[in-house]
Each structure stands twice: as structure tokens, then as C-alpha cells.
Design a protein around this motif. Structure first.
Motif, PDB file in Angstrom:
ATOM      1  N   ASP A 156       0.833  -1.197   0.000  1.00 11.07           N
ATOM      2  CA  ASP A 156       0.000   0.000   0.000  1.00 11.07           C
ATOM      3  C   ASP A 156       0.871   1.252   0.000  1.00 11.07           C
ATOM      4  N   GLU A 157       1.906   1.242   0.812  1.00 14.42           N
ATOM      5  CA  GLU A 157       2.803   2.404   0.870  1.00 14.42           C
ATOM      6  C   GLU A 157       3.558   2.574  -0.452  1.00 14.42           C
ATOM      7  N   LEU A 158       4.022   1.480  -1.025  1.00  7.18           N
ATOM      8  CA  LEU A 158       4.716   1.574  -2.316  1.00  7.18           C
ATOM      9  C   LEU A 158       3.792   2.130  -3.395  1.00  7.18           C
ATOM     10  N   ARG A 162       4.347   5.736  -5.262  1.00  2.86           N
ATOM     11  CA  ARG A 162       4.418   5.707  -6.738  1.00  2.86           C
ATOM     12  C   ARG A 162       3.432   6.701  -7.363  1.00  2.86           C
ATOM     13  N   ARG A 163       2.280   6.891  -6.723  1.00  6.81           N
ATOM     14  CA  ARG A 163       1.273   7.832  -7.241  1.00  6.81           C
ATOM     15  C   ARG A 163       1.695   9.284  -7.073  1.00  6.81           C
ATOM     16  N   THR A 164       2.546   9.561  -6.092  1.00 11.57           N
ATOM     17  CA  THR A 164       2.925  10.964  -5.840  1.00 11.57           C
ATOM     18  C   THR A 164       4.147  11.379  -6.602  1.00 11.57           C
TER      19      THR A 164
END
Length: 164
Positions: A156-158, A162-164
Motif C-alpha cells: 500500500d505504501e509503495l 508511486r502515485r505521488t
């Protein structure tokens, strides 16, 4: 209308029901082991997997296993504090499916082991994986749920990074 930062009561209930399923599966398997195995029994299933009965008075990988008994209450309190924090997080972020799924597995696993500590004073472990003379420490369904939950938190953190 509920804000995006909070989960609806129905959403929280769903996550708590899933955690309850994890707890029930964990406790059911432990009851089976306690009824069918004596402490130290080993029943090979495959060349790399055994069912065993082990009692863990410590934490992960038997950390503090040999302490004088205070660790039972410490880990019981720590588990309850973690569960309270996780429920709070689920209330706020239950709409984030992967994050909430991870927290739910960790919650169910933590409470499964808390129940063991409260009832027995130790955690019942019964899954033994080994290869080439190397043995991984025995574990249980609750430990598996916690591990999968931790992996999902990392994913979830990865994804978030990646989205930011």
C-alpha cells in the motif's frame, strides 16, 4: 454525509467482521492442536512442513521467551493497545481498501494471540516449515495474518509513493 476521511459504521463493521473471522480461524486451529497434540509433538506432513505443538511465552521468534513472566502482561497490553489504535485507523481510513485490509489482518492476528496470552499465558504455535536442516520458528494462523497484513501495508505504501 460522511467525510472522505472517515469510514461509515457499516464499513467499520465489515472490517471488524473480517478480523473476527481471522480470530475464529486462529482459535479453532489452536483448539484442534491443543486437543490432539502434547507439547513437543511433531507430525510430519511433507518433507518441509510439520504440524507441531509449541508454546511461545515471548513474542515473534520467541523474543523474551525466557523472561520471568512479566512479558505475558506486557505483550497482552501491547496487543490490546495496538488493537485499539488499529480500530481507530480503520474508522478514519476504512475507505482505503488495501490499507484497511492490511490493518484488518493485523488486528485479527494480534487479537488471536492476545486471547492465547490471556487464557494460557503463552501463544500456541503449530506450523513448522523447514528445509535442509534449517527450521523456521513455529508459528500459527494469527502470525500468518499479521505477516500478510504487514506485506499488504508495504505494498500500500509503495503504491501511494508511486502515485505521488
Amino acid at each position: 454525509m460522511a467525510s472522505r476521511s472517515s469510514s461509515s459504521p457499516a464499513g467499520l463493521t465489515t472490517w471488524l467482521l473480517i478480523a473476527a473471522v481471522v480470530i475464529l480461524a486462529d482459535q479453532f486451529t489452536k483448539i484442534l492442536i491443543l486437543g490432539a497434540f502434547r507439547l513437543g509433538d511433531v507430525h510430519p506432513i511433507t518433507s518441509f512442513f510439520d504440524l507441531v505443538r509449541a508454546h511461545n511465552f515471548g513474542a515473534a521468534f520467541s523474543f523474551l521467551h525466557g523472561a520471568s513472566g512479566w512479558q505475558r502482561w506486557f505483550f497482552l497490553g501491547l496487543g490490546l493497545a495496538a488493537a485499539t489504535f488499529i480500530v481507530w485507523l480503520l474508522r478514519r481510513h476504512g475507505h482505503q481498501k488495501l490499507f484497511a485490509s492490511a490493518l484488518t489482518l493485523i488486528l485479527g492476528g494480534a487479537l488471536g494471540n492476545v486471547i492465547d496470552r490471556a487464557i494460557h499465558g503463552y501463544v500456541v504455535d503449530f506450523i513448522q516449515v523447514h528445509a535442509g536442516g534449517w527450521y523456521f520458528p513455529a508459528f500459527n494462523v494469527a502470525d500468518s495474518a499479521i505477516t500478510i497484513g504487514a506485506i499488504l501495508l508495504i505494498l500500500d505504501e509503495l503504491r501511494r509513493v508511486r502515485r505521488t
